[in-house]
Structures are given as C-alpha cells and as structure tokens.
Design an enzyme around this catalytic site. Structure first.
Site, short mmCIF file in Angstrom:
data_model
loop_
_atom_site.label_atom_id
_atom_site.label_comp_id
_atom_site.label_asym_id
_atom_site.label_seq_id
_atom_site.Cartn_x
_atom_site.Cartn_y
_atom_site.Cartn_z
CE LYS A 1 -7.94 -39.58 56.95
NZ LYS A 1 -6.52 -39.90 56.79
CE LYS B 1 -3.41 -43.70 62.27
NZ LYS B 1 -3.65 -44.84 61.37
#
Length: 297
Positions: free
Chosen positions: A167, A235
């Site tokens: 991801k 993030k």
C-alpha cells in the site's frame, strides 16, 4: 444474509462507513460507534463488550497508533475477543506497527491479516477497492468471500507487514504524481495556455494518471475537498522517508514531492485534499489553473 460468523467493524469514517454498509447486506455485522444508534441505516453499538461473540473483526482506523490503542488500550477490543477469532486491519499504518500488532494478537491466539485498501471513497461505496493482504493465505481464503463485498481485487502479497508495504508503494507513487501536477500545471496559464484545454490534453494523452483524472477537473473548479485531507495522509510520506532512510535507498523524486507536500501543510492547507498542493505553486507564480467560468470565493 449468508455466513455463520458474527462479524465486527470498527472505524466508520470516510472509507469505513461505506465498507461496513456493504458488508452488512451480506453478513451478521456489529459496528462500533461511541454514540451507538443508527448511522446511515447501519445499527451500531457503543462498547467493545458487544464484540465478544465476533469471530472476525474489521478495523478501518486513521493510523497505527489508533489501531494499537483500540486493540490493546484499557478495555480494548482484543481483550473481548476469544482465541481463534481474527482481526483484519484495513487501516493504513506502518510496516513496524502492523508487525507488532500481529505478534501481540498471536500471543492471545487471535489471527491477523494486514489488509490495507486503495481506491478512495467512491470505490468503497461501489465495493471495487483493491485490498493488499499480508498474513496467512489460508486465513485469507477462508474469509475471501466476505472481503469481496468491499474489494473487487484482493491480492495476497506476503507475510504480515507486506500489505502495508505494498500500500505504501502505491501511495508514494500517487503522492509523487500529484506533486508533479501541482508544479507543472500552473505554468500553463502563466504562459497563456487554457487550463481546460491543458486538462483535456493531459487526460487524453501520455501525461494521464489517476491523479490527473481525479484532481485536475476538481482543481479547475477550485474544489479541494473531494479526497483525503493532506494532514491525515502525511503519515505515508513519513513512512516513505523512514523506509528509504533506514535502508539507504536513494529517493530524490520522493524527497522533492515530500517538500511540496510540506509546503502545502505549512501554508495551512492540511484540511484540504492533495490537489491543494497546486496552491503552493499558484501563489508562487501568481496565477490560477481554473476553468473560464470559475470565480474564486
């Protein structure tokens, strides 16, 4: 409604709510909301104790810190699950965090699949997400049919942690694409080109990407609230910087994209989606990449 397993779902946000709603049409589902009651037709509970008979729980939470708090904090979810249950985490966290979660759950006899998703809210609503799964493939196959209510492409990519890595690579390429659009598109109107024509050329030519197809039409209308807020998605860039630094991998293009992202955050655009990175360069060049009929508010 099919399936004997009682499912739980934690995290009814932008992605989680449509995912849970799709699941609820197919399985016996208990969803958590701290207020309880109904949310968009979905019945919810307010306490983890209601998950005691759940054999499988989906988490869709903002980051790894929240995942660990939900599972292992005081009165946390893991303490209410029985040995043999499974947690399937669709959150976007870090490799280190997800490995740590898997190890802690294993000590409790609870299975774990690291299963982040990609596709943004519209695909969550349509059930066409891509899911990248790390963990025991046998566990994945056992629950694949239920996961297919949310994702049309489910790929087993390796052990726990591999899902987050897969991801992350996808997200970093996406961020680089958006940062490139932010830098290049404002040059067009500065030099006298029509932004609408440029968008048409890019999105029908070799400069096309998912980022250009999604963000360029929104930018033309001055719309910056259709995607995930930058301050929440930052993030991924932190994780990318840590990963490349720890392994000594050169990543100059990623570093440049990160700098653009950071400039947008520093200018107060964190509550906007990633398309708002263009505002950095529009201000720098004193121009706007907008449709002819658009008027700034």
């Amino acid at each position: 409604m099919s399936g004997a397993i009682h499912w739980g779902f934690v995290g009814l946000g932008q992605m989680g709510l449509p995912m849970a709603r799709r699941m609820a049409k197919q399985v016996n589902l208990t969803a958590l909301d701290r207020k309880g009651g109904q949310i968009d037709g979905l019945n919810t509970v307010s306490e983890f104790s209601a998950f005691a008979d759940c054999g499988a729980v989906i988490c869709c939470l903002p980051n790894g810190k929240v995942v660990e708090s939900v599972l292992f904090g005081e009165g946390g979810l893991a303490g209410h699950l029985s040995a043999g249950a499974i947690v399937i985490d669709t959150s976007t966290t870090s490799h280190a965090s997800t490995v740590r979660v898997g190890e802690r759950l294993a000590k409790l006899g609870i299975g774990f699949l690291d299963s982040p998703v990609s596709g943004m809210q519209k695909r969550a609503e349509d059930g066409t997400l891509t899911m990248m799964v790390g963990g025991d493939q046998a566990l994945l196959e056992k629950h694949r049919h239920t996961l297919e209510t949310m994702a049309s492409k489910i790929l087993h990519v390796g052990p726990v942690g591999a899902g987050q890595l897969a991801k992350l690579f996808n997200q970093l390429l996406f961020d680089i694409n958006i940062a490139a659009l932010a830098e290049i598109l404002p040059i067009a109107p500065k030099l006298g080109l029509d932004p609408e024509q440029v968008t048409e050329i890019v999105n029908s030519g070799t400069g096309r990407s998912y980022a250009s197809e999604f963000f360029a039409p929104n930018i033309l209308q001055g719309t910056f609230d259709k995607g995930y807020p930058m301050e929440a998605a930052y993030k991924d860039l932190i994780a990318g910087a840590e990963l490349t630094a720890q392994n000594g991998f050169p990543a100059p293009v990623l570093a440049a994209a990160t700098a653009t992202y950071q400039q947008a955050l520093a200018q107060g655009h964190g509550n906007k989606d990633k398309g708002a990175m263009i505002l950095v360069f529009e201000e720098l060049l004193g121009t706007r990449f907008r449709a002819k009929d658009h008027k700034d508010g």
